[in-house]
Structures are given as structure tokens and as C-alpha cells.
Design an enzyme around this catalytic site. Sequence first.
Site, PDB file in Angstrom:
ATOM      1  N   VAL A 434       0.838  -1.205   0.000  1.00 53.62           N
ATOM      2  CA  VAL A 434       0.000   0.000   0.000  1.00 53.62           C
ATOM      3  C   VAL A 434       0.869   1.249   0.000  1.00 53.62           C
ATOM      4  O   VAL A 434       0.597   2.229  -0.700  1.00 53.62           O
ATOM      5  CB  VAL A 434      -0.955  -0.015   1.208  1.00 53.62           C
ATOM      6  N   ASP A 481      -8.377  23.770 -41.956  1.00 53.89           N
ATOM      7  CA  ASP A 481      -9.268  24.100 -43.060  1.00 53.89           C
ATOM      8  C   ASP A 481      -9.033  25.557 -43.448  1.00 53.89           C
ATOM      9  O   ASP A 481      -8.597  26.357 -42.623  1.00 53.89           O
ATOM     10  CB  ASP A 481     -10.725  23.886 -42.631  1.00 53.89           C
TER      11      ASP A 481
END
Length: 701
Positions: A434, A481
Site C-alpha cells: 500500500v 481548413d
Amino acid sequence: MVEHKRNMVVHAVHTKVRGRIRFDVAGLYRSAPVKKKLENRLMDLEGVSSARANPLTGRLLVVYCPTRIISEILIDDIIELVVDSIELRPKLRVPKKKASPLRWEMFQGTLKRATRVLGDLDPRQLSSLPVGATSGLIDGSIDDRRQQQSQPWHVMAKDEVLSQLNIKGTNGLSREEAGVRLRAYGPNEIQATEKRSDLLIFIDQFNSLPVGLLGVSAVISLLTGGALDAAVILGVVLINSAIGFVTERQAENTIRSLADTGVRFTQVLRDGKTAEIPLADIVPGDILLLAPGAYVAADIRLVNSHRLSVDESALTGESLPVNKAHEMVAAEDTPLGDRINMAYMGTHVTGGNGQGVVVATATATELGKIQTMVGEAEAPDTQAPDTPMQKQLDHMGTQLALLSGAVCAGVFVVGIARGFSWLEMLKSSVSLAVAAVPEGLPAVATTTLAMGIKDMRSRNVAVRHLTAVETLGSVQVFCLDKTGTLTMNRMAVVSVATGDSPLAVTDGVFVKAGESVDVMANEELVRLMQVVSLCSETVIVGKDETAIEGSATETALVEMAINAGVDVGLLRDQFPTLKIRHRAEGRPFMSTLHSSPDGKHLLAVKGSPDEVLAISDYYMKDGKRVRLNQTVRDNIIAENERMAGDALRVLGVAYKDLTSARMPRSTGNLVWLGLAGMADPMRTGMNELMSIYHRAGIKTV
């Protein structure tokens, strides 16, 4: 009979590209079994290299060997195979008496829906619907994509279109007919892509290996008596998830709001009268009224038009509005952008007026088909670490799990070997495992990404996922674009030439040889600004002249004059328009007649540079009218060709003083003022932005 069955089931919609053919297949829409059956059977056909059926659009794409001499026969084989693969099922089939209770309940529900929809409708109303409209009524569905058959409306004359839609005259539908069609086709709405639920957003916050390790650590701590440790670890996990959840939920709501067009109502003809209805209530057969600024709320075939122009950049990407003509009948293979007798959902009217009959609504429109295809795109596997940080966290988590597992196992074995009890060593090993998991790492990573999203939001950038912010830092190629992204998506004057002097126009500033020019001190420029402001049908909204309604070309010219310092409103009050002669076949220029404060009259002309120059005998030089000689004409022609070579739309401008209030039958003896070249200008700072990308090592395309 066989040919009729073929036409009902399959229709070839794209056959121009050799080796590829696309079909519209009845029965394929929203049918996964039919998709699988078609693809499997077609792949067994000799000469077919691939077959892809799309149940979201009802289309089938077949790629075959183009070198095969008998490819036409192969196409016939494909059609026959498709016909054989599709079972034409009746819309309402009564189950047998021994049917299961579930099937009988489903049938009863379908029958109730059909009864509720049909009600007490007059059979004559049902017969007035276009072909295929009642198919959804019978099975109780509201599936407009299935009911609205795709037709080449652009190849039909307007009378034929009205006949196909069972419309008599151009007075529009009655309210009763509109109600019947609305129930048959469903509302004119394109469903947005499915929104991520709050629960899914919250669950996604746990989708990483370090968080999983923390969860496992908390469970182990709880099982071994470490309740406090488990509570602390779970608290860290929940705080981390809450930060990510709140941030992504805000971004999701922001992005969803961007899809709202803001348009709620449109004008149509109902019972011969103008009515304003919600966009969702539009049905095939409605007559839409078009005016400057109007939103085209469905696909329409024009039945009337007067100098109508439509901005179709949402579909075609072209910033220049398209001039429409309802009389035109196009060929079947005409590209969408060249169908000047049609207007499509999502576009806007920029000039003129007209009327159009609705031929497709909702997902049957061109915009709806695009939305459907976009919805078909599958997102990458969310379980796989896509971004560099996800990969690193996953790699680190794996290493931690392996290393801590090995260390804990080693400690456990050593402890047992030294005589400690196995339970005591198990607790020590678990505690060590842990402790090896870094509880703060996920929280630090999530908080950092959340701060990145907040920073991007302050720069007007909406980011949906936390990991997308980190991905921005790993971009190597940036594709942009052009129209509306690099450019302004509107026309603007970028070059002006008076006499033989070219000037560049940038952000309303006139520049010659690198130095700015005072427009109001140049009489030739002032006169040109005045003429283009008068020879125009634009409407200025508001006293501050900030909003201009009209065609893109005329709006660009008037904006140029306003930026130069011309008070267009006052000018038009001083020179009111008496008559307008529009461009026409054989007359590629526009003329307007104005009364003058001195009691005379002014003829303002703009149009094709070659044609306007041909009817001009003088030009302005140093504020005086000078006769045009061949040298000056040649210079003007050369300048016109230079502008056209720079991909500009060029107009010639001229005027003439008149003593009579009559529009002259033939235009001539004009005074040439100059040329105006227009384009969709680049956004301010694009050059500097590209340099920043390149310095950062990002390639731009």
C-alpha cells in the site's frame, strides 16, 4: 415485374468512378443482419474486392476489379445478388394464433400506434401524401430516413417536383395536410450525437491503472484492519475523480451549446398565407419563403427566385455565395455545389428573395446525411491508453505493481524464513504494498490537466476530455481548413486601382508602395467609394453602420467605403436612387440612376472590367476628367489581369453625369474610376501564428 422488384430494392446512386459503385438498398437501413448477409455474399462474388454495407445510411459500397472486361455484367450480378439477399417484408403482419405472448404484445402495440396515428383521417388526405409517406404510419414508426425516398430533384422541372410531392399550385399546404405529413415523416430535427451521461463521465475518471492500484490498496487495507488507511486512499481517489468530473462536465455542456443555431422559426406558405412556424414543423411539400438573412431549414427545390444568392459554405466550404436560378434544370451528375436550382439545410440567404418547395427534412437532407455518417464513426477504444501521458502512467503503474509485488513477496518469504508468523508477515507485506502506491500522483495529474482546460477556456477553446489537453502538447502535424478558419469566410476588398495606380487594402487601410494613403485626400478614390456605395442594393442596419445586409460582393464594397471614412447613409440621402438596371445576359454590369443635390443626375456603373472599360471614354486623373488613350487602357487591362491572376474577383467602376432623369437605353461615354479586387481575406495574425507553430516544431498543412 422483375425489373420493378429490382427498382424497389436497389438503386445505383454513384457509378462514375470505375471500380467503385454505391447503391441505395431498401431494407438495409438499421438492419445489422442484412448488413452482414450482404457483405458475406458479395465477398464471395468473383471480381469483388470489398463490400461495405452501412445500416445507418442504407447505402452499400462495392469495390470491384476495374480491369475486368465484363464489369457491366458484374454490376448486374451485384444487383441481382442484393435483390436476392433482401426479403421484402410487409409492414404489418398478424402473428399466428400460437405466437408467443411477447410477440402478440408487440403486435398489439404496433396496431395501437398505427390506430393512434391514422385516427379518423380522411382517406383523401392519405392519398395526397407523396409515395412512401404512409409506410411509417402503418408500422407506427417516425423514421423519416426510411419514408423520404432520395430523388434527383435537381433534374426535374418545378412543375414535376410539385406533382411528385402532390402539391397543387404554389399556395403551400393546408394546415390539415401539414399535420398529416408531420405525423407521417416526423419532426424536422437532426438528432445530435448522443451526449455522455454524468454517470459515464464520472466512471471514466477511474479508467487508469494508478487509480486502480489505489482502489486495490484501499480494499486490501480494509481487509487487513487498516480502515483509516483505506479511508484516506479512497478520499484521495474521490477527490481526484470529482475534479475530473466537474471539469469534463462543464466542457461537455459548453460543446453541446455550440451546436445550437439560435434559429427557432421560419416563414412558410400555409393556406396561401404567410405563416411563421417552428423549424421542427416543416414537412415535405411546404413552401419556404426566402429573404436576405433567412436560414434555410430544409432541402428545397426552388420554384421562384429573384436575384437570389445563398451562402453554402457550411456544405461546400466556398465563402462566395452562389447565385440561384429556379428555371435551371441540371444534369443528374451535377455536383451539389453546382445545383443552382436547389438550396440546402444549414445554409443562409445572402441576397434577393425566392420561394422553394421542401423535398427533404431531418436526416433525409444533405446535412442530415453528413450527420448520420459522422455518427457512424467509431471512437477509439477508450480502454487503451491513447495519449503519451496515459501510456506513461500505464507503464509506470505496471512497473509499480510488479516491483512492489516482488518486494512484498520477498519480504514475506524472508520473514517466514526467519521465524516470524505468516499472519504478521502478511500484514507487513500488505502495508508495504500500500505504501508503494503513490496516492498523490493521480490527483496531481488530474489537477494539472483541469488547470489546462481552464486556461484553454479562457482562450475560447472548448476541450471535452482531460487527456486531450495533454495531447495538445504532443502535436507534430497541424491540419487546418481554409475557409472560415484561416480566412474570414466573407468577401473583402483587398486591392484597388484608380487609373494606373494599384493600392493594397489591409484591415481598411490603403497602402501604396509600403506607405498608407489618405483616401479622403484623393479625389479619384473618394469618387470610386461614392459610386460603389450608390450602385448597390445593400441595406445598412443601425445608425453606426456596423451591420450591412446584402450580397457578399456589394457588402464588401460598402464596407470598404465606410472604413475609408465615407458616410454612406448621408451619401444615399443626398443621392437617392431613382432606377436600377440589373446585370443581365449581354449586359454584365449594373447601373443605378440617382438624383443629385445640384439638380442633375448621376449614373453609377459597376461590373465586368472589360465591358465597363469598353463603354468608357474618359478617366479621372488628379481630379479632372481626361480622355482615355490606348496606353492607359492597356495599363488598366494589365492591372485587371494581374488581380485576376491573384485569384481576386475584380469589378470595374465608372460613372456619368446626366441632365435627364431617364435611364439611358444604351450605356456609353462613361468616366472610368478604377478596379476593385475582392477575396476571402486571411484572418489577422495568420502569418505570425504559422511562424509560432514552425518554431515549436509543428508542421502545418
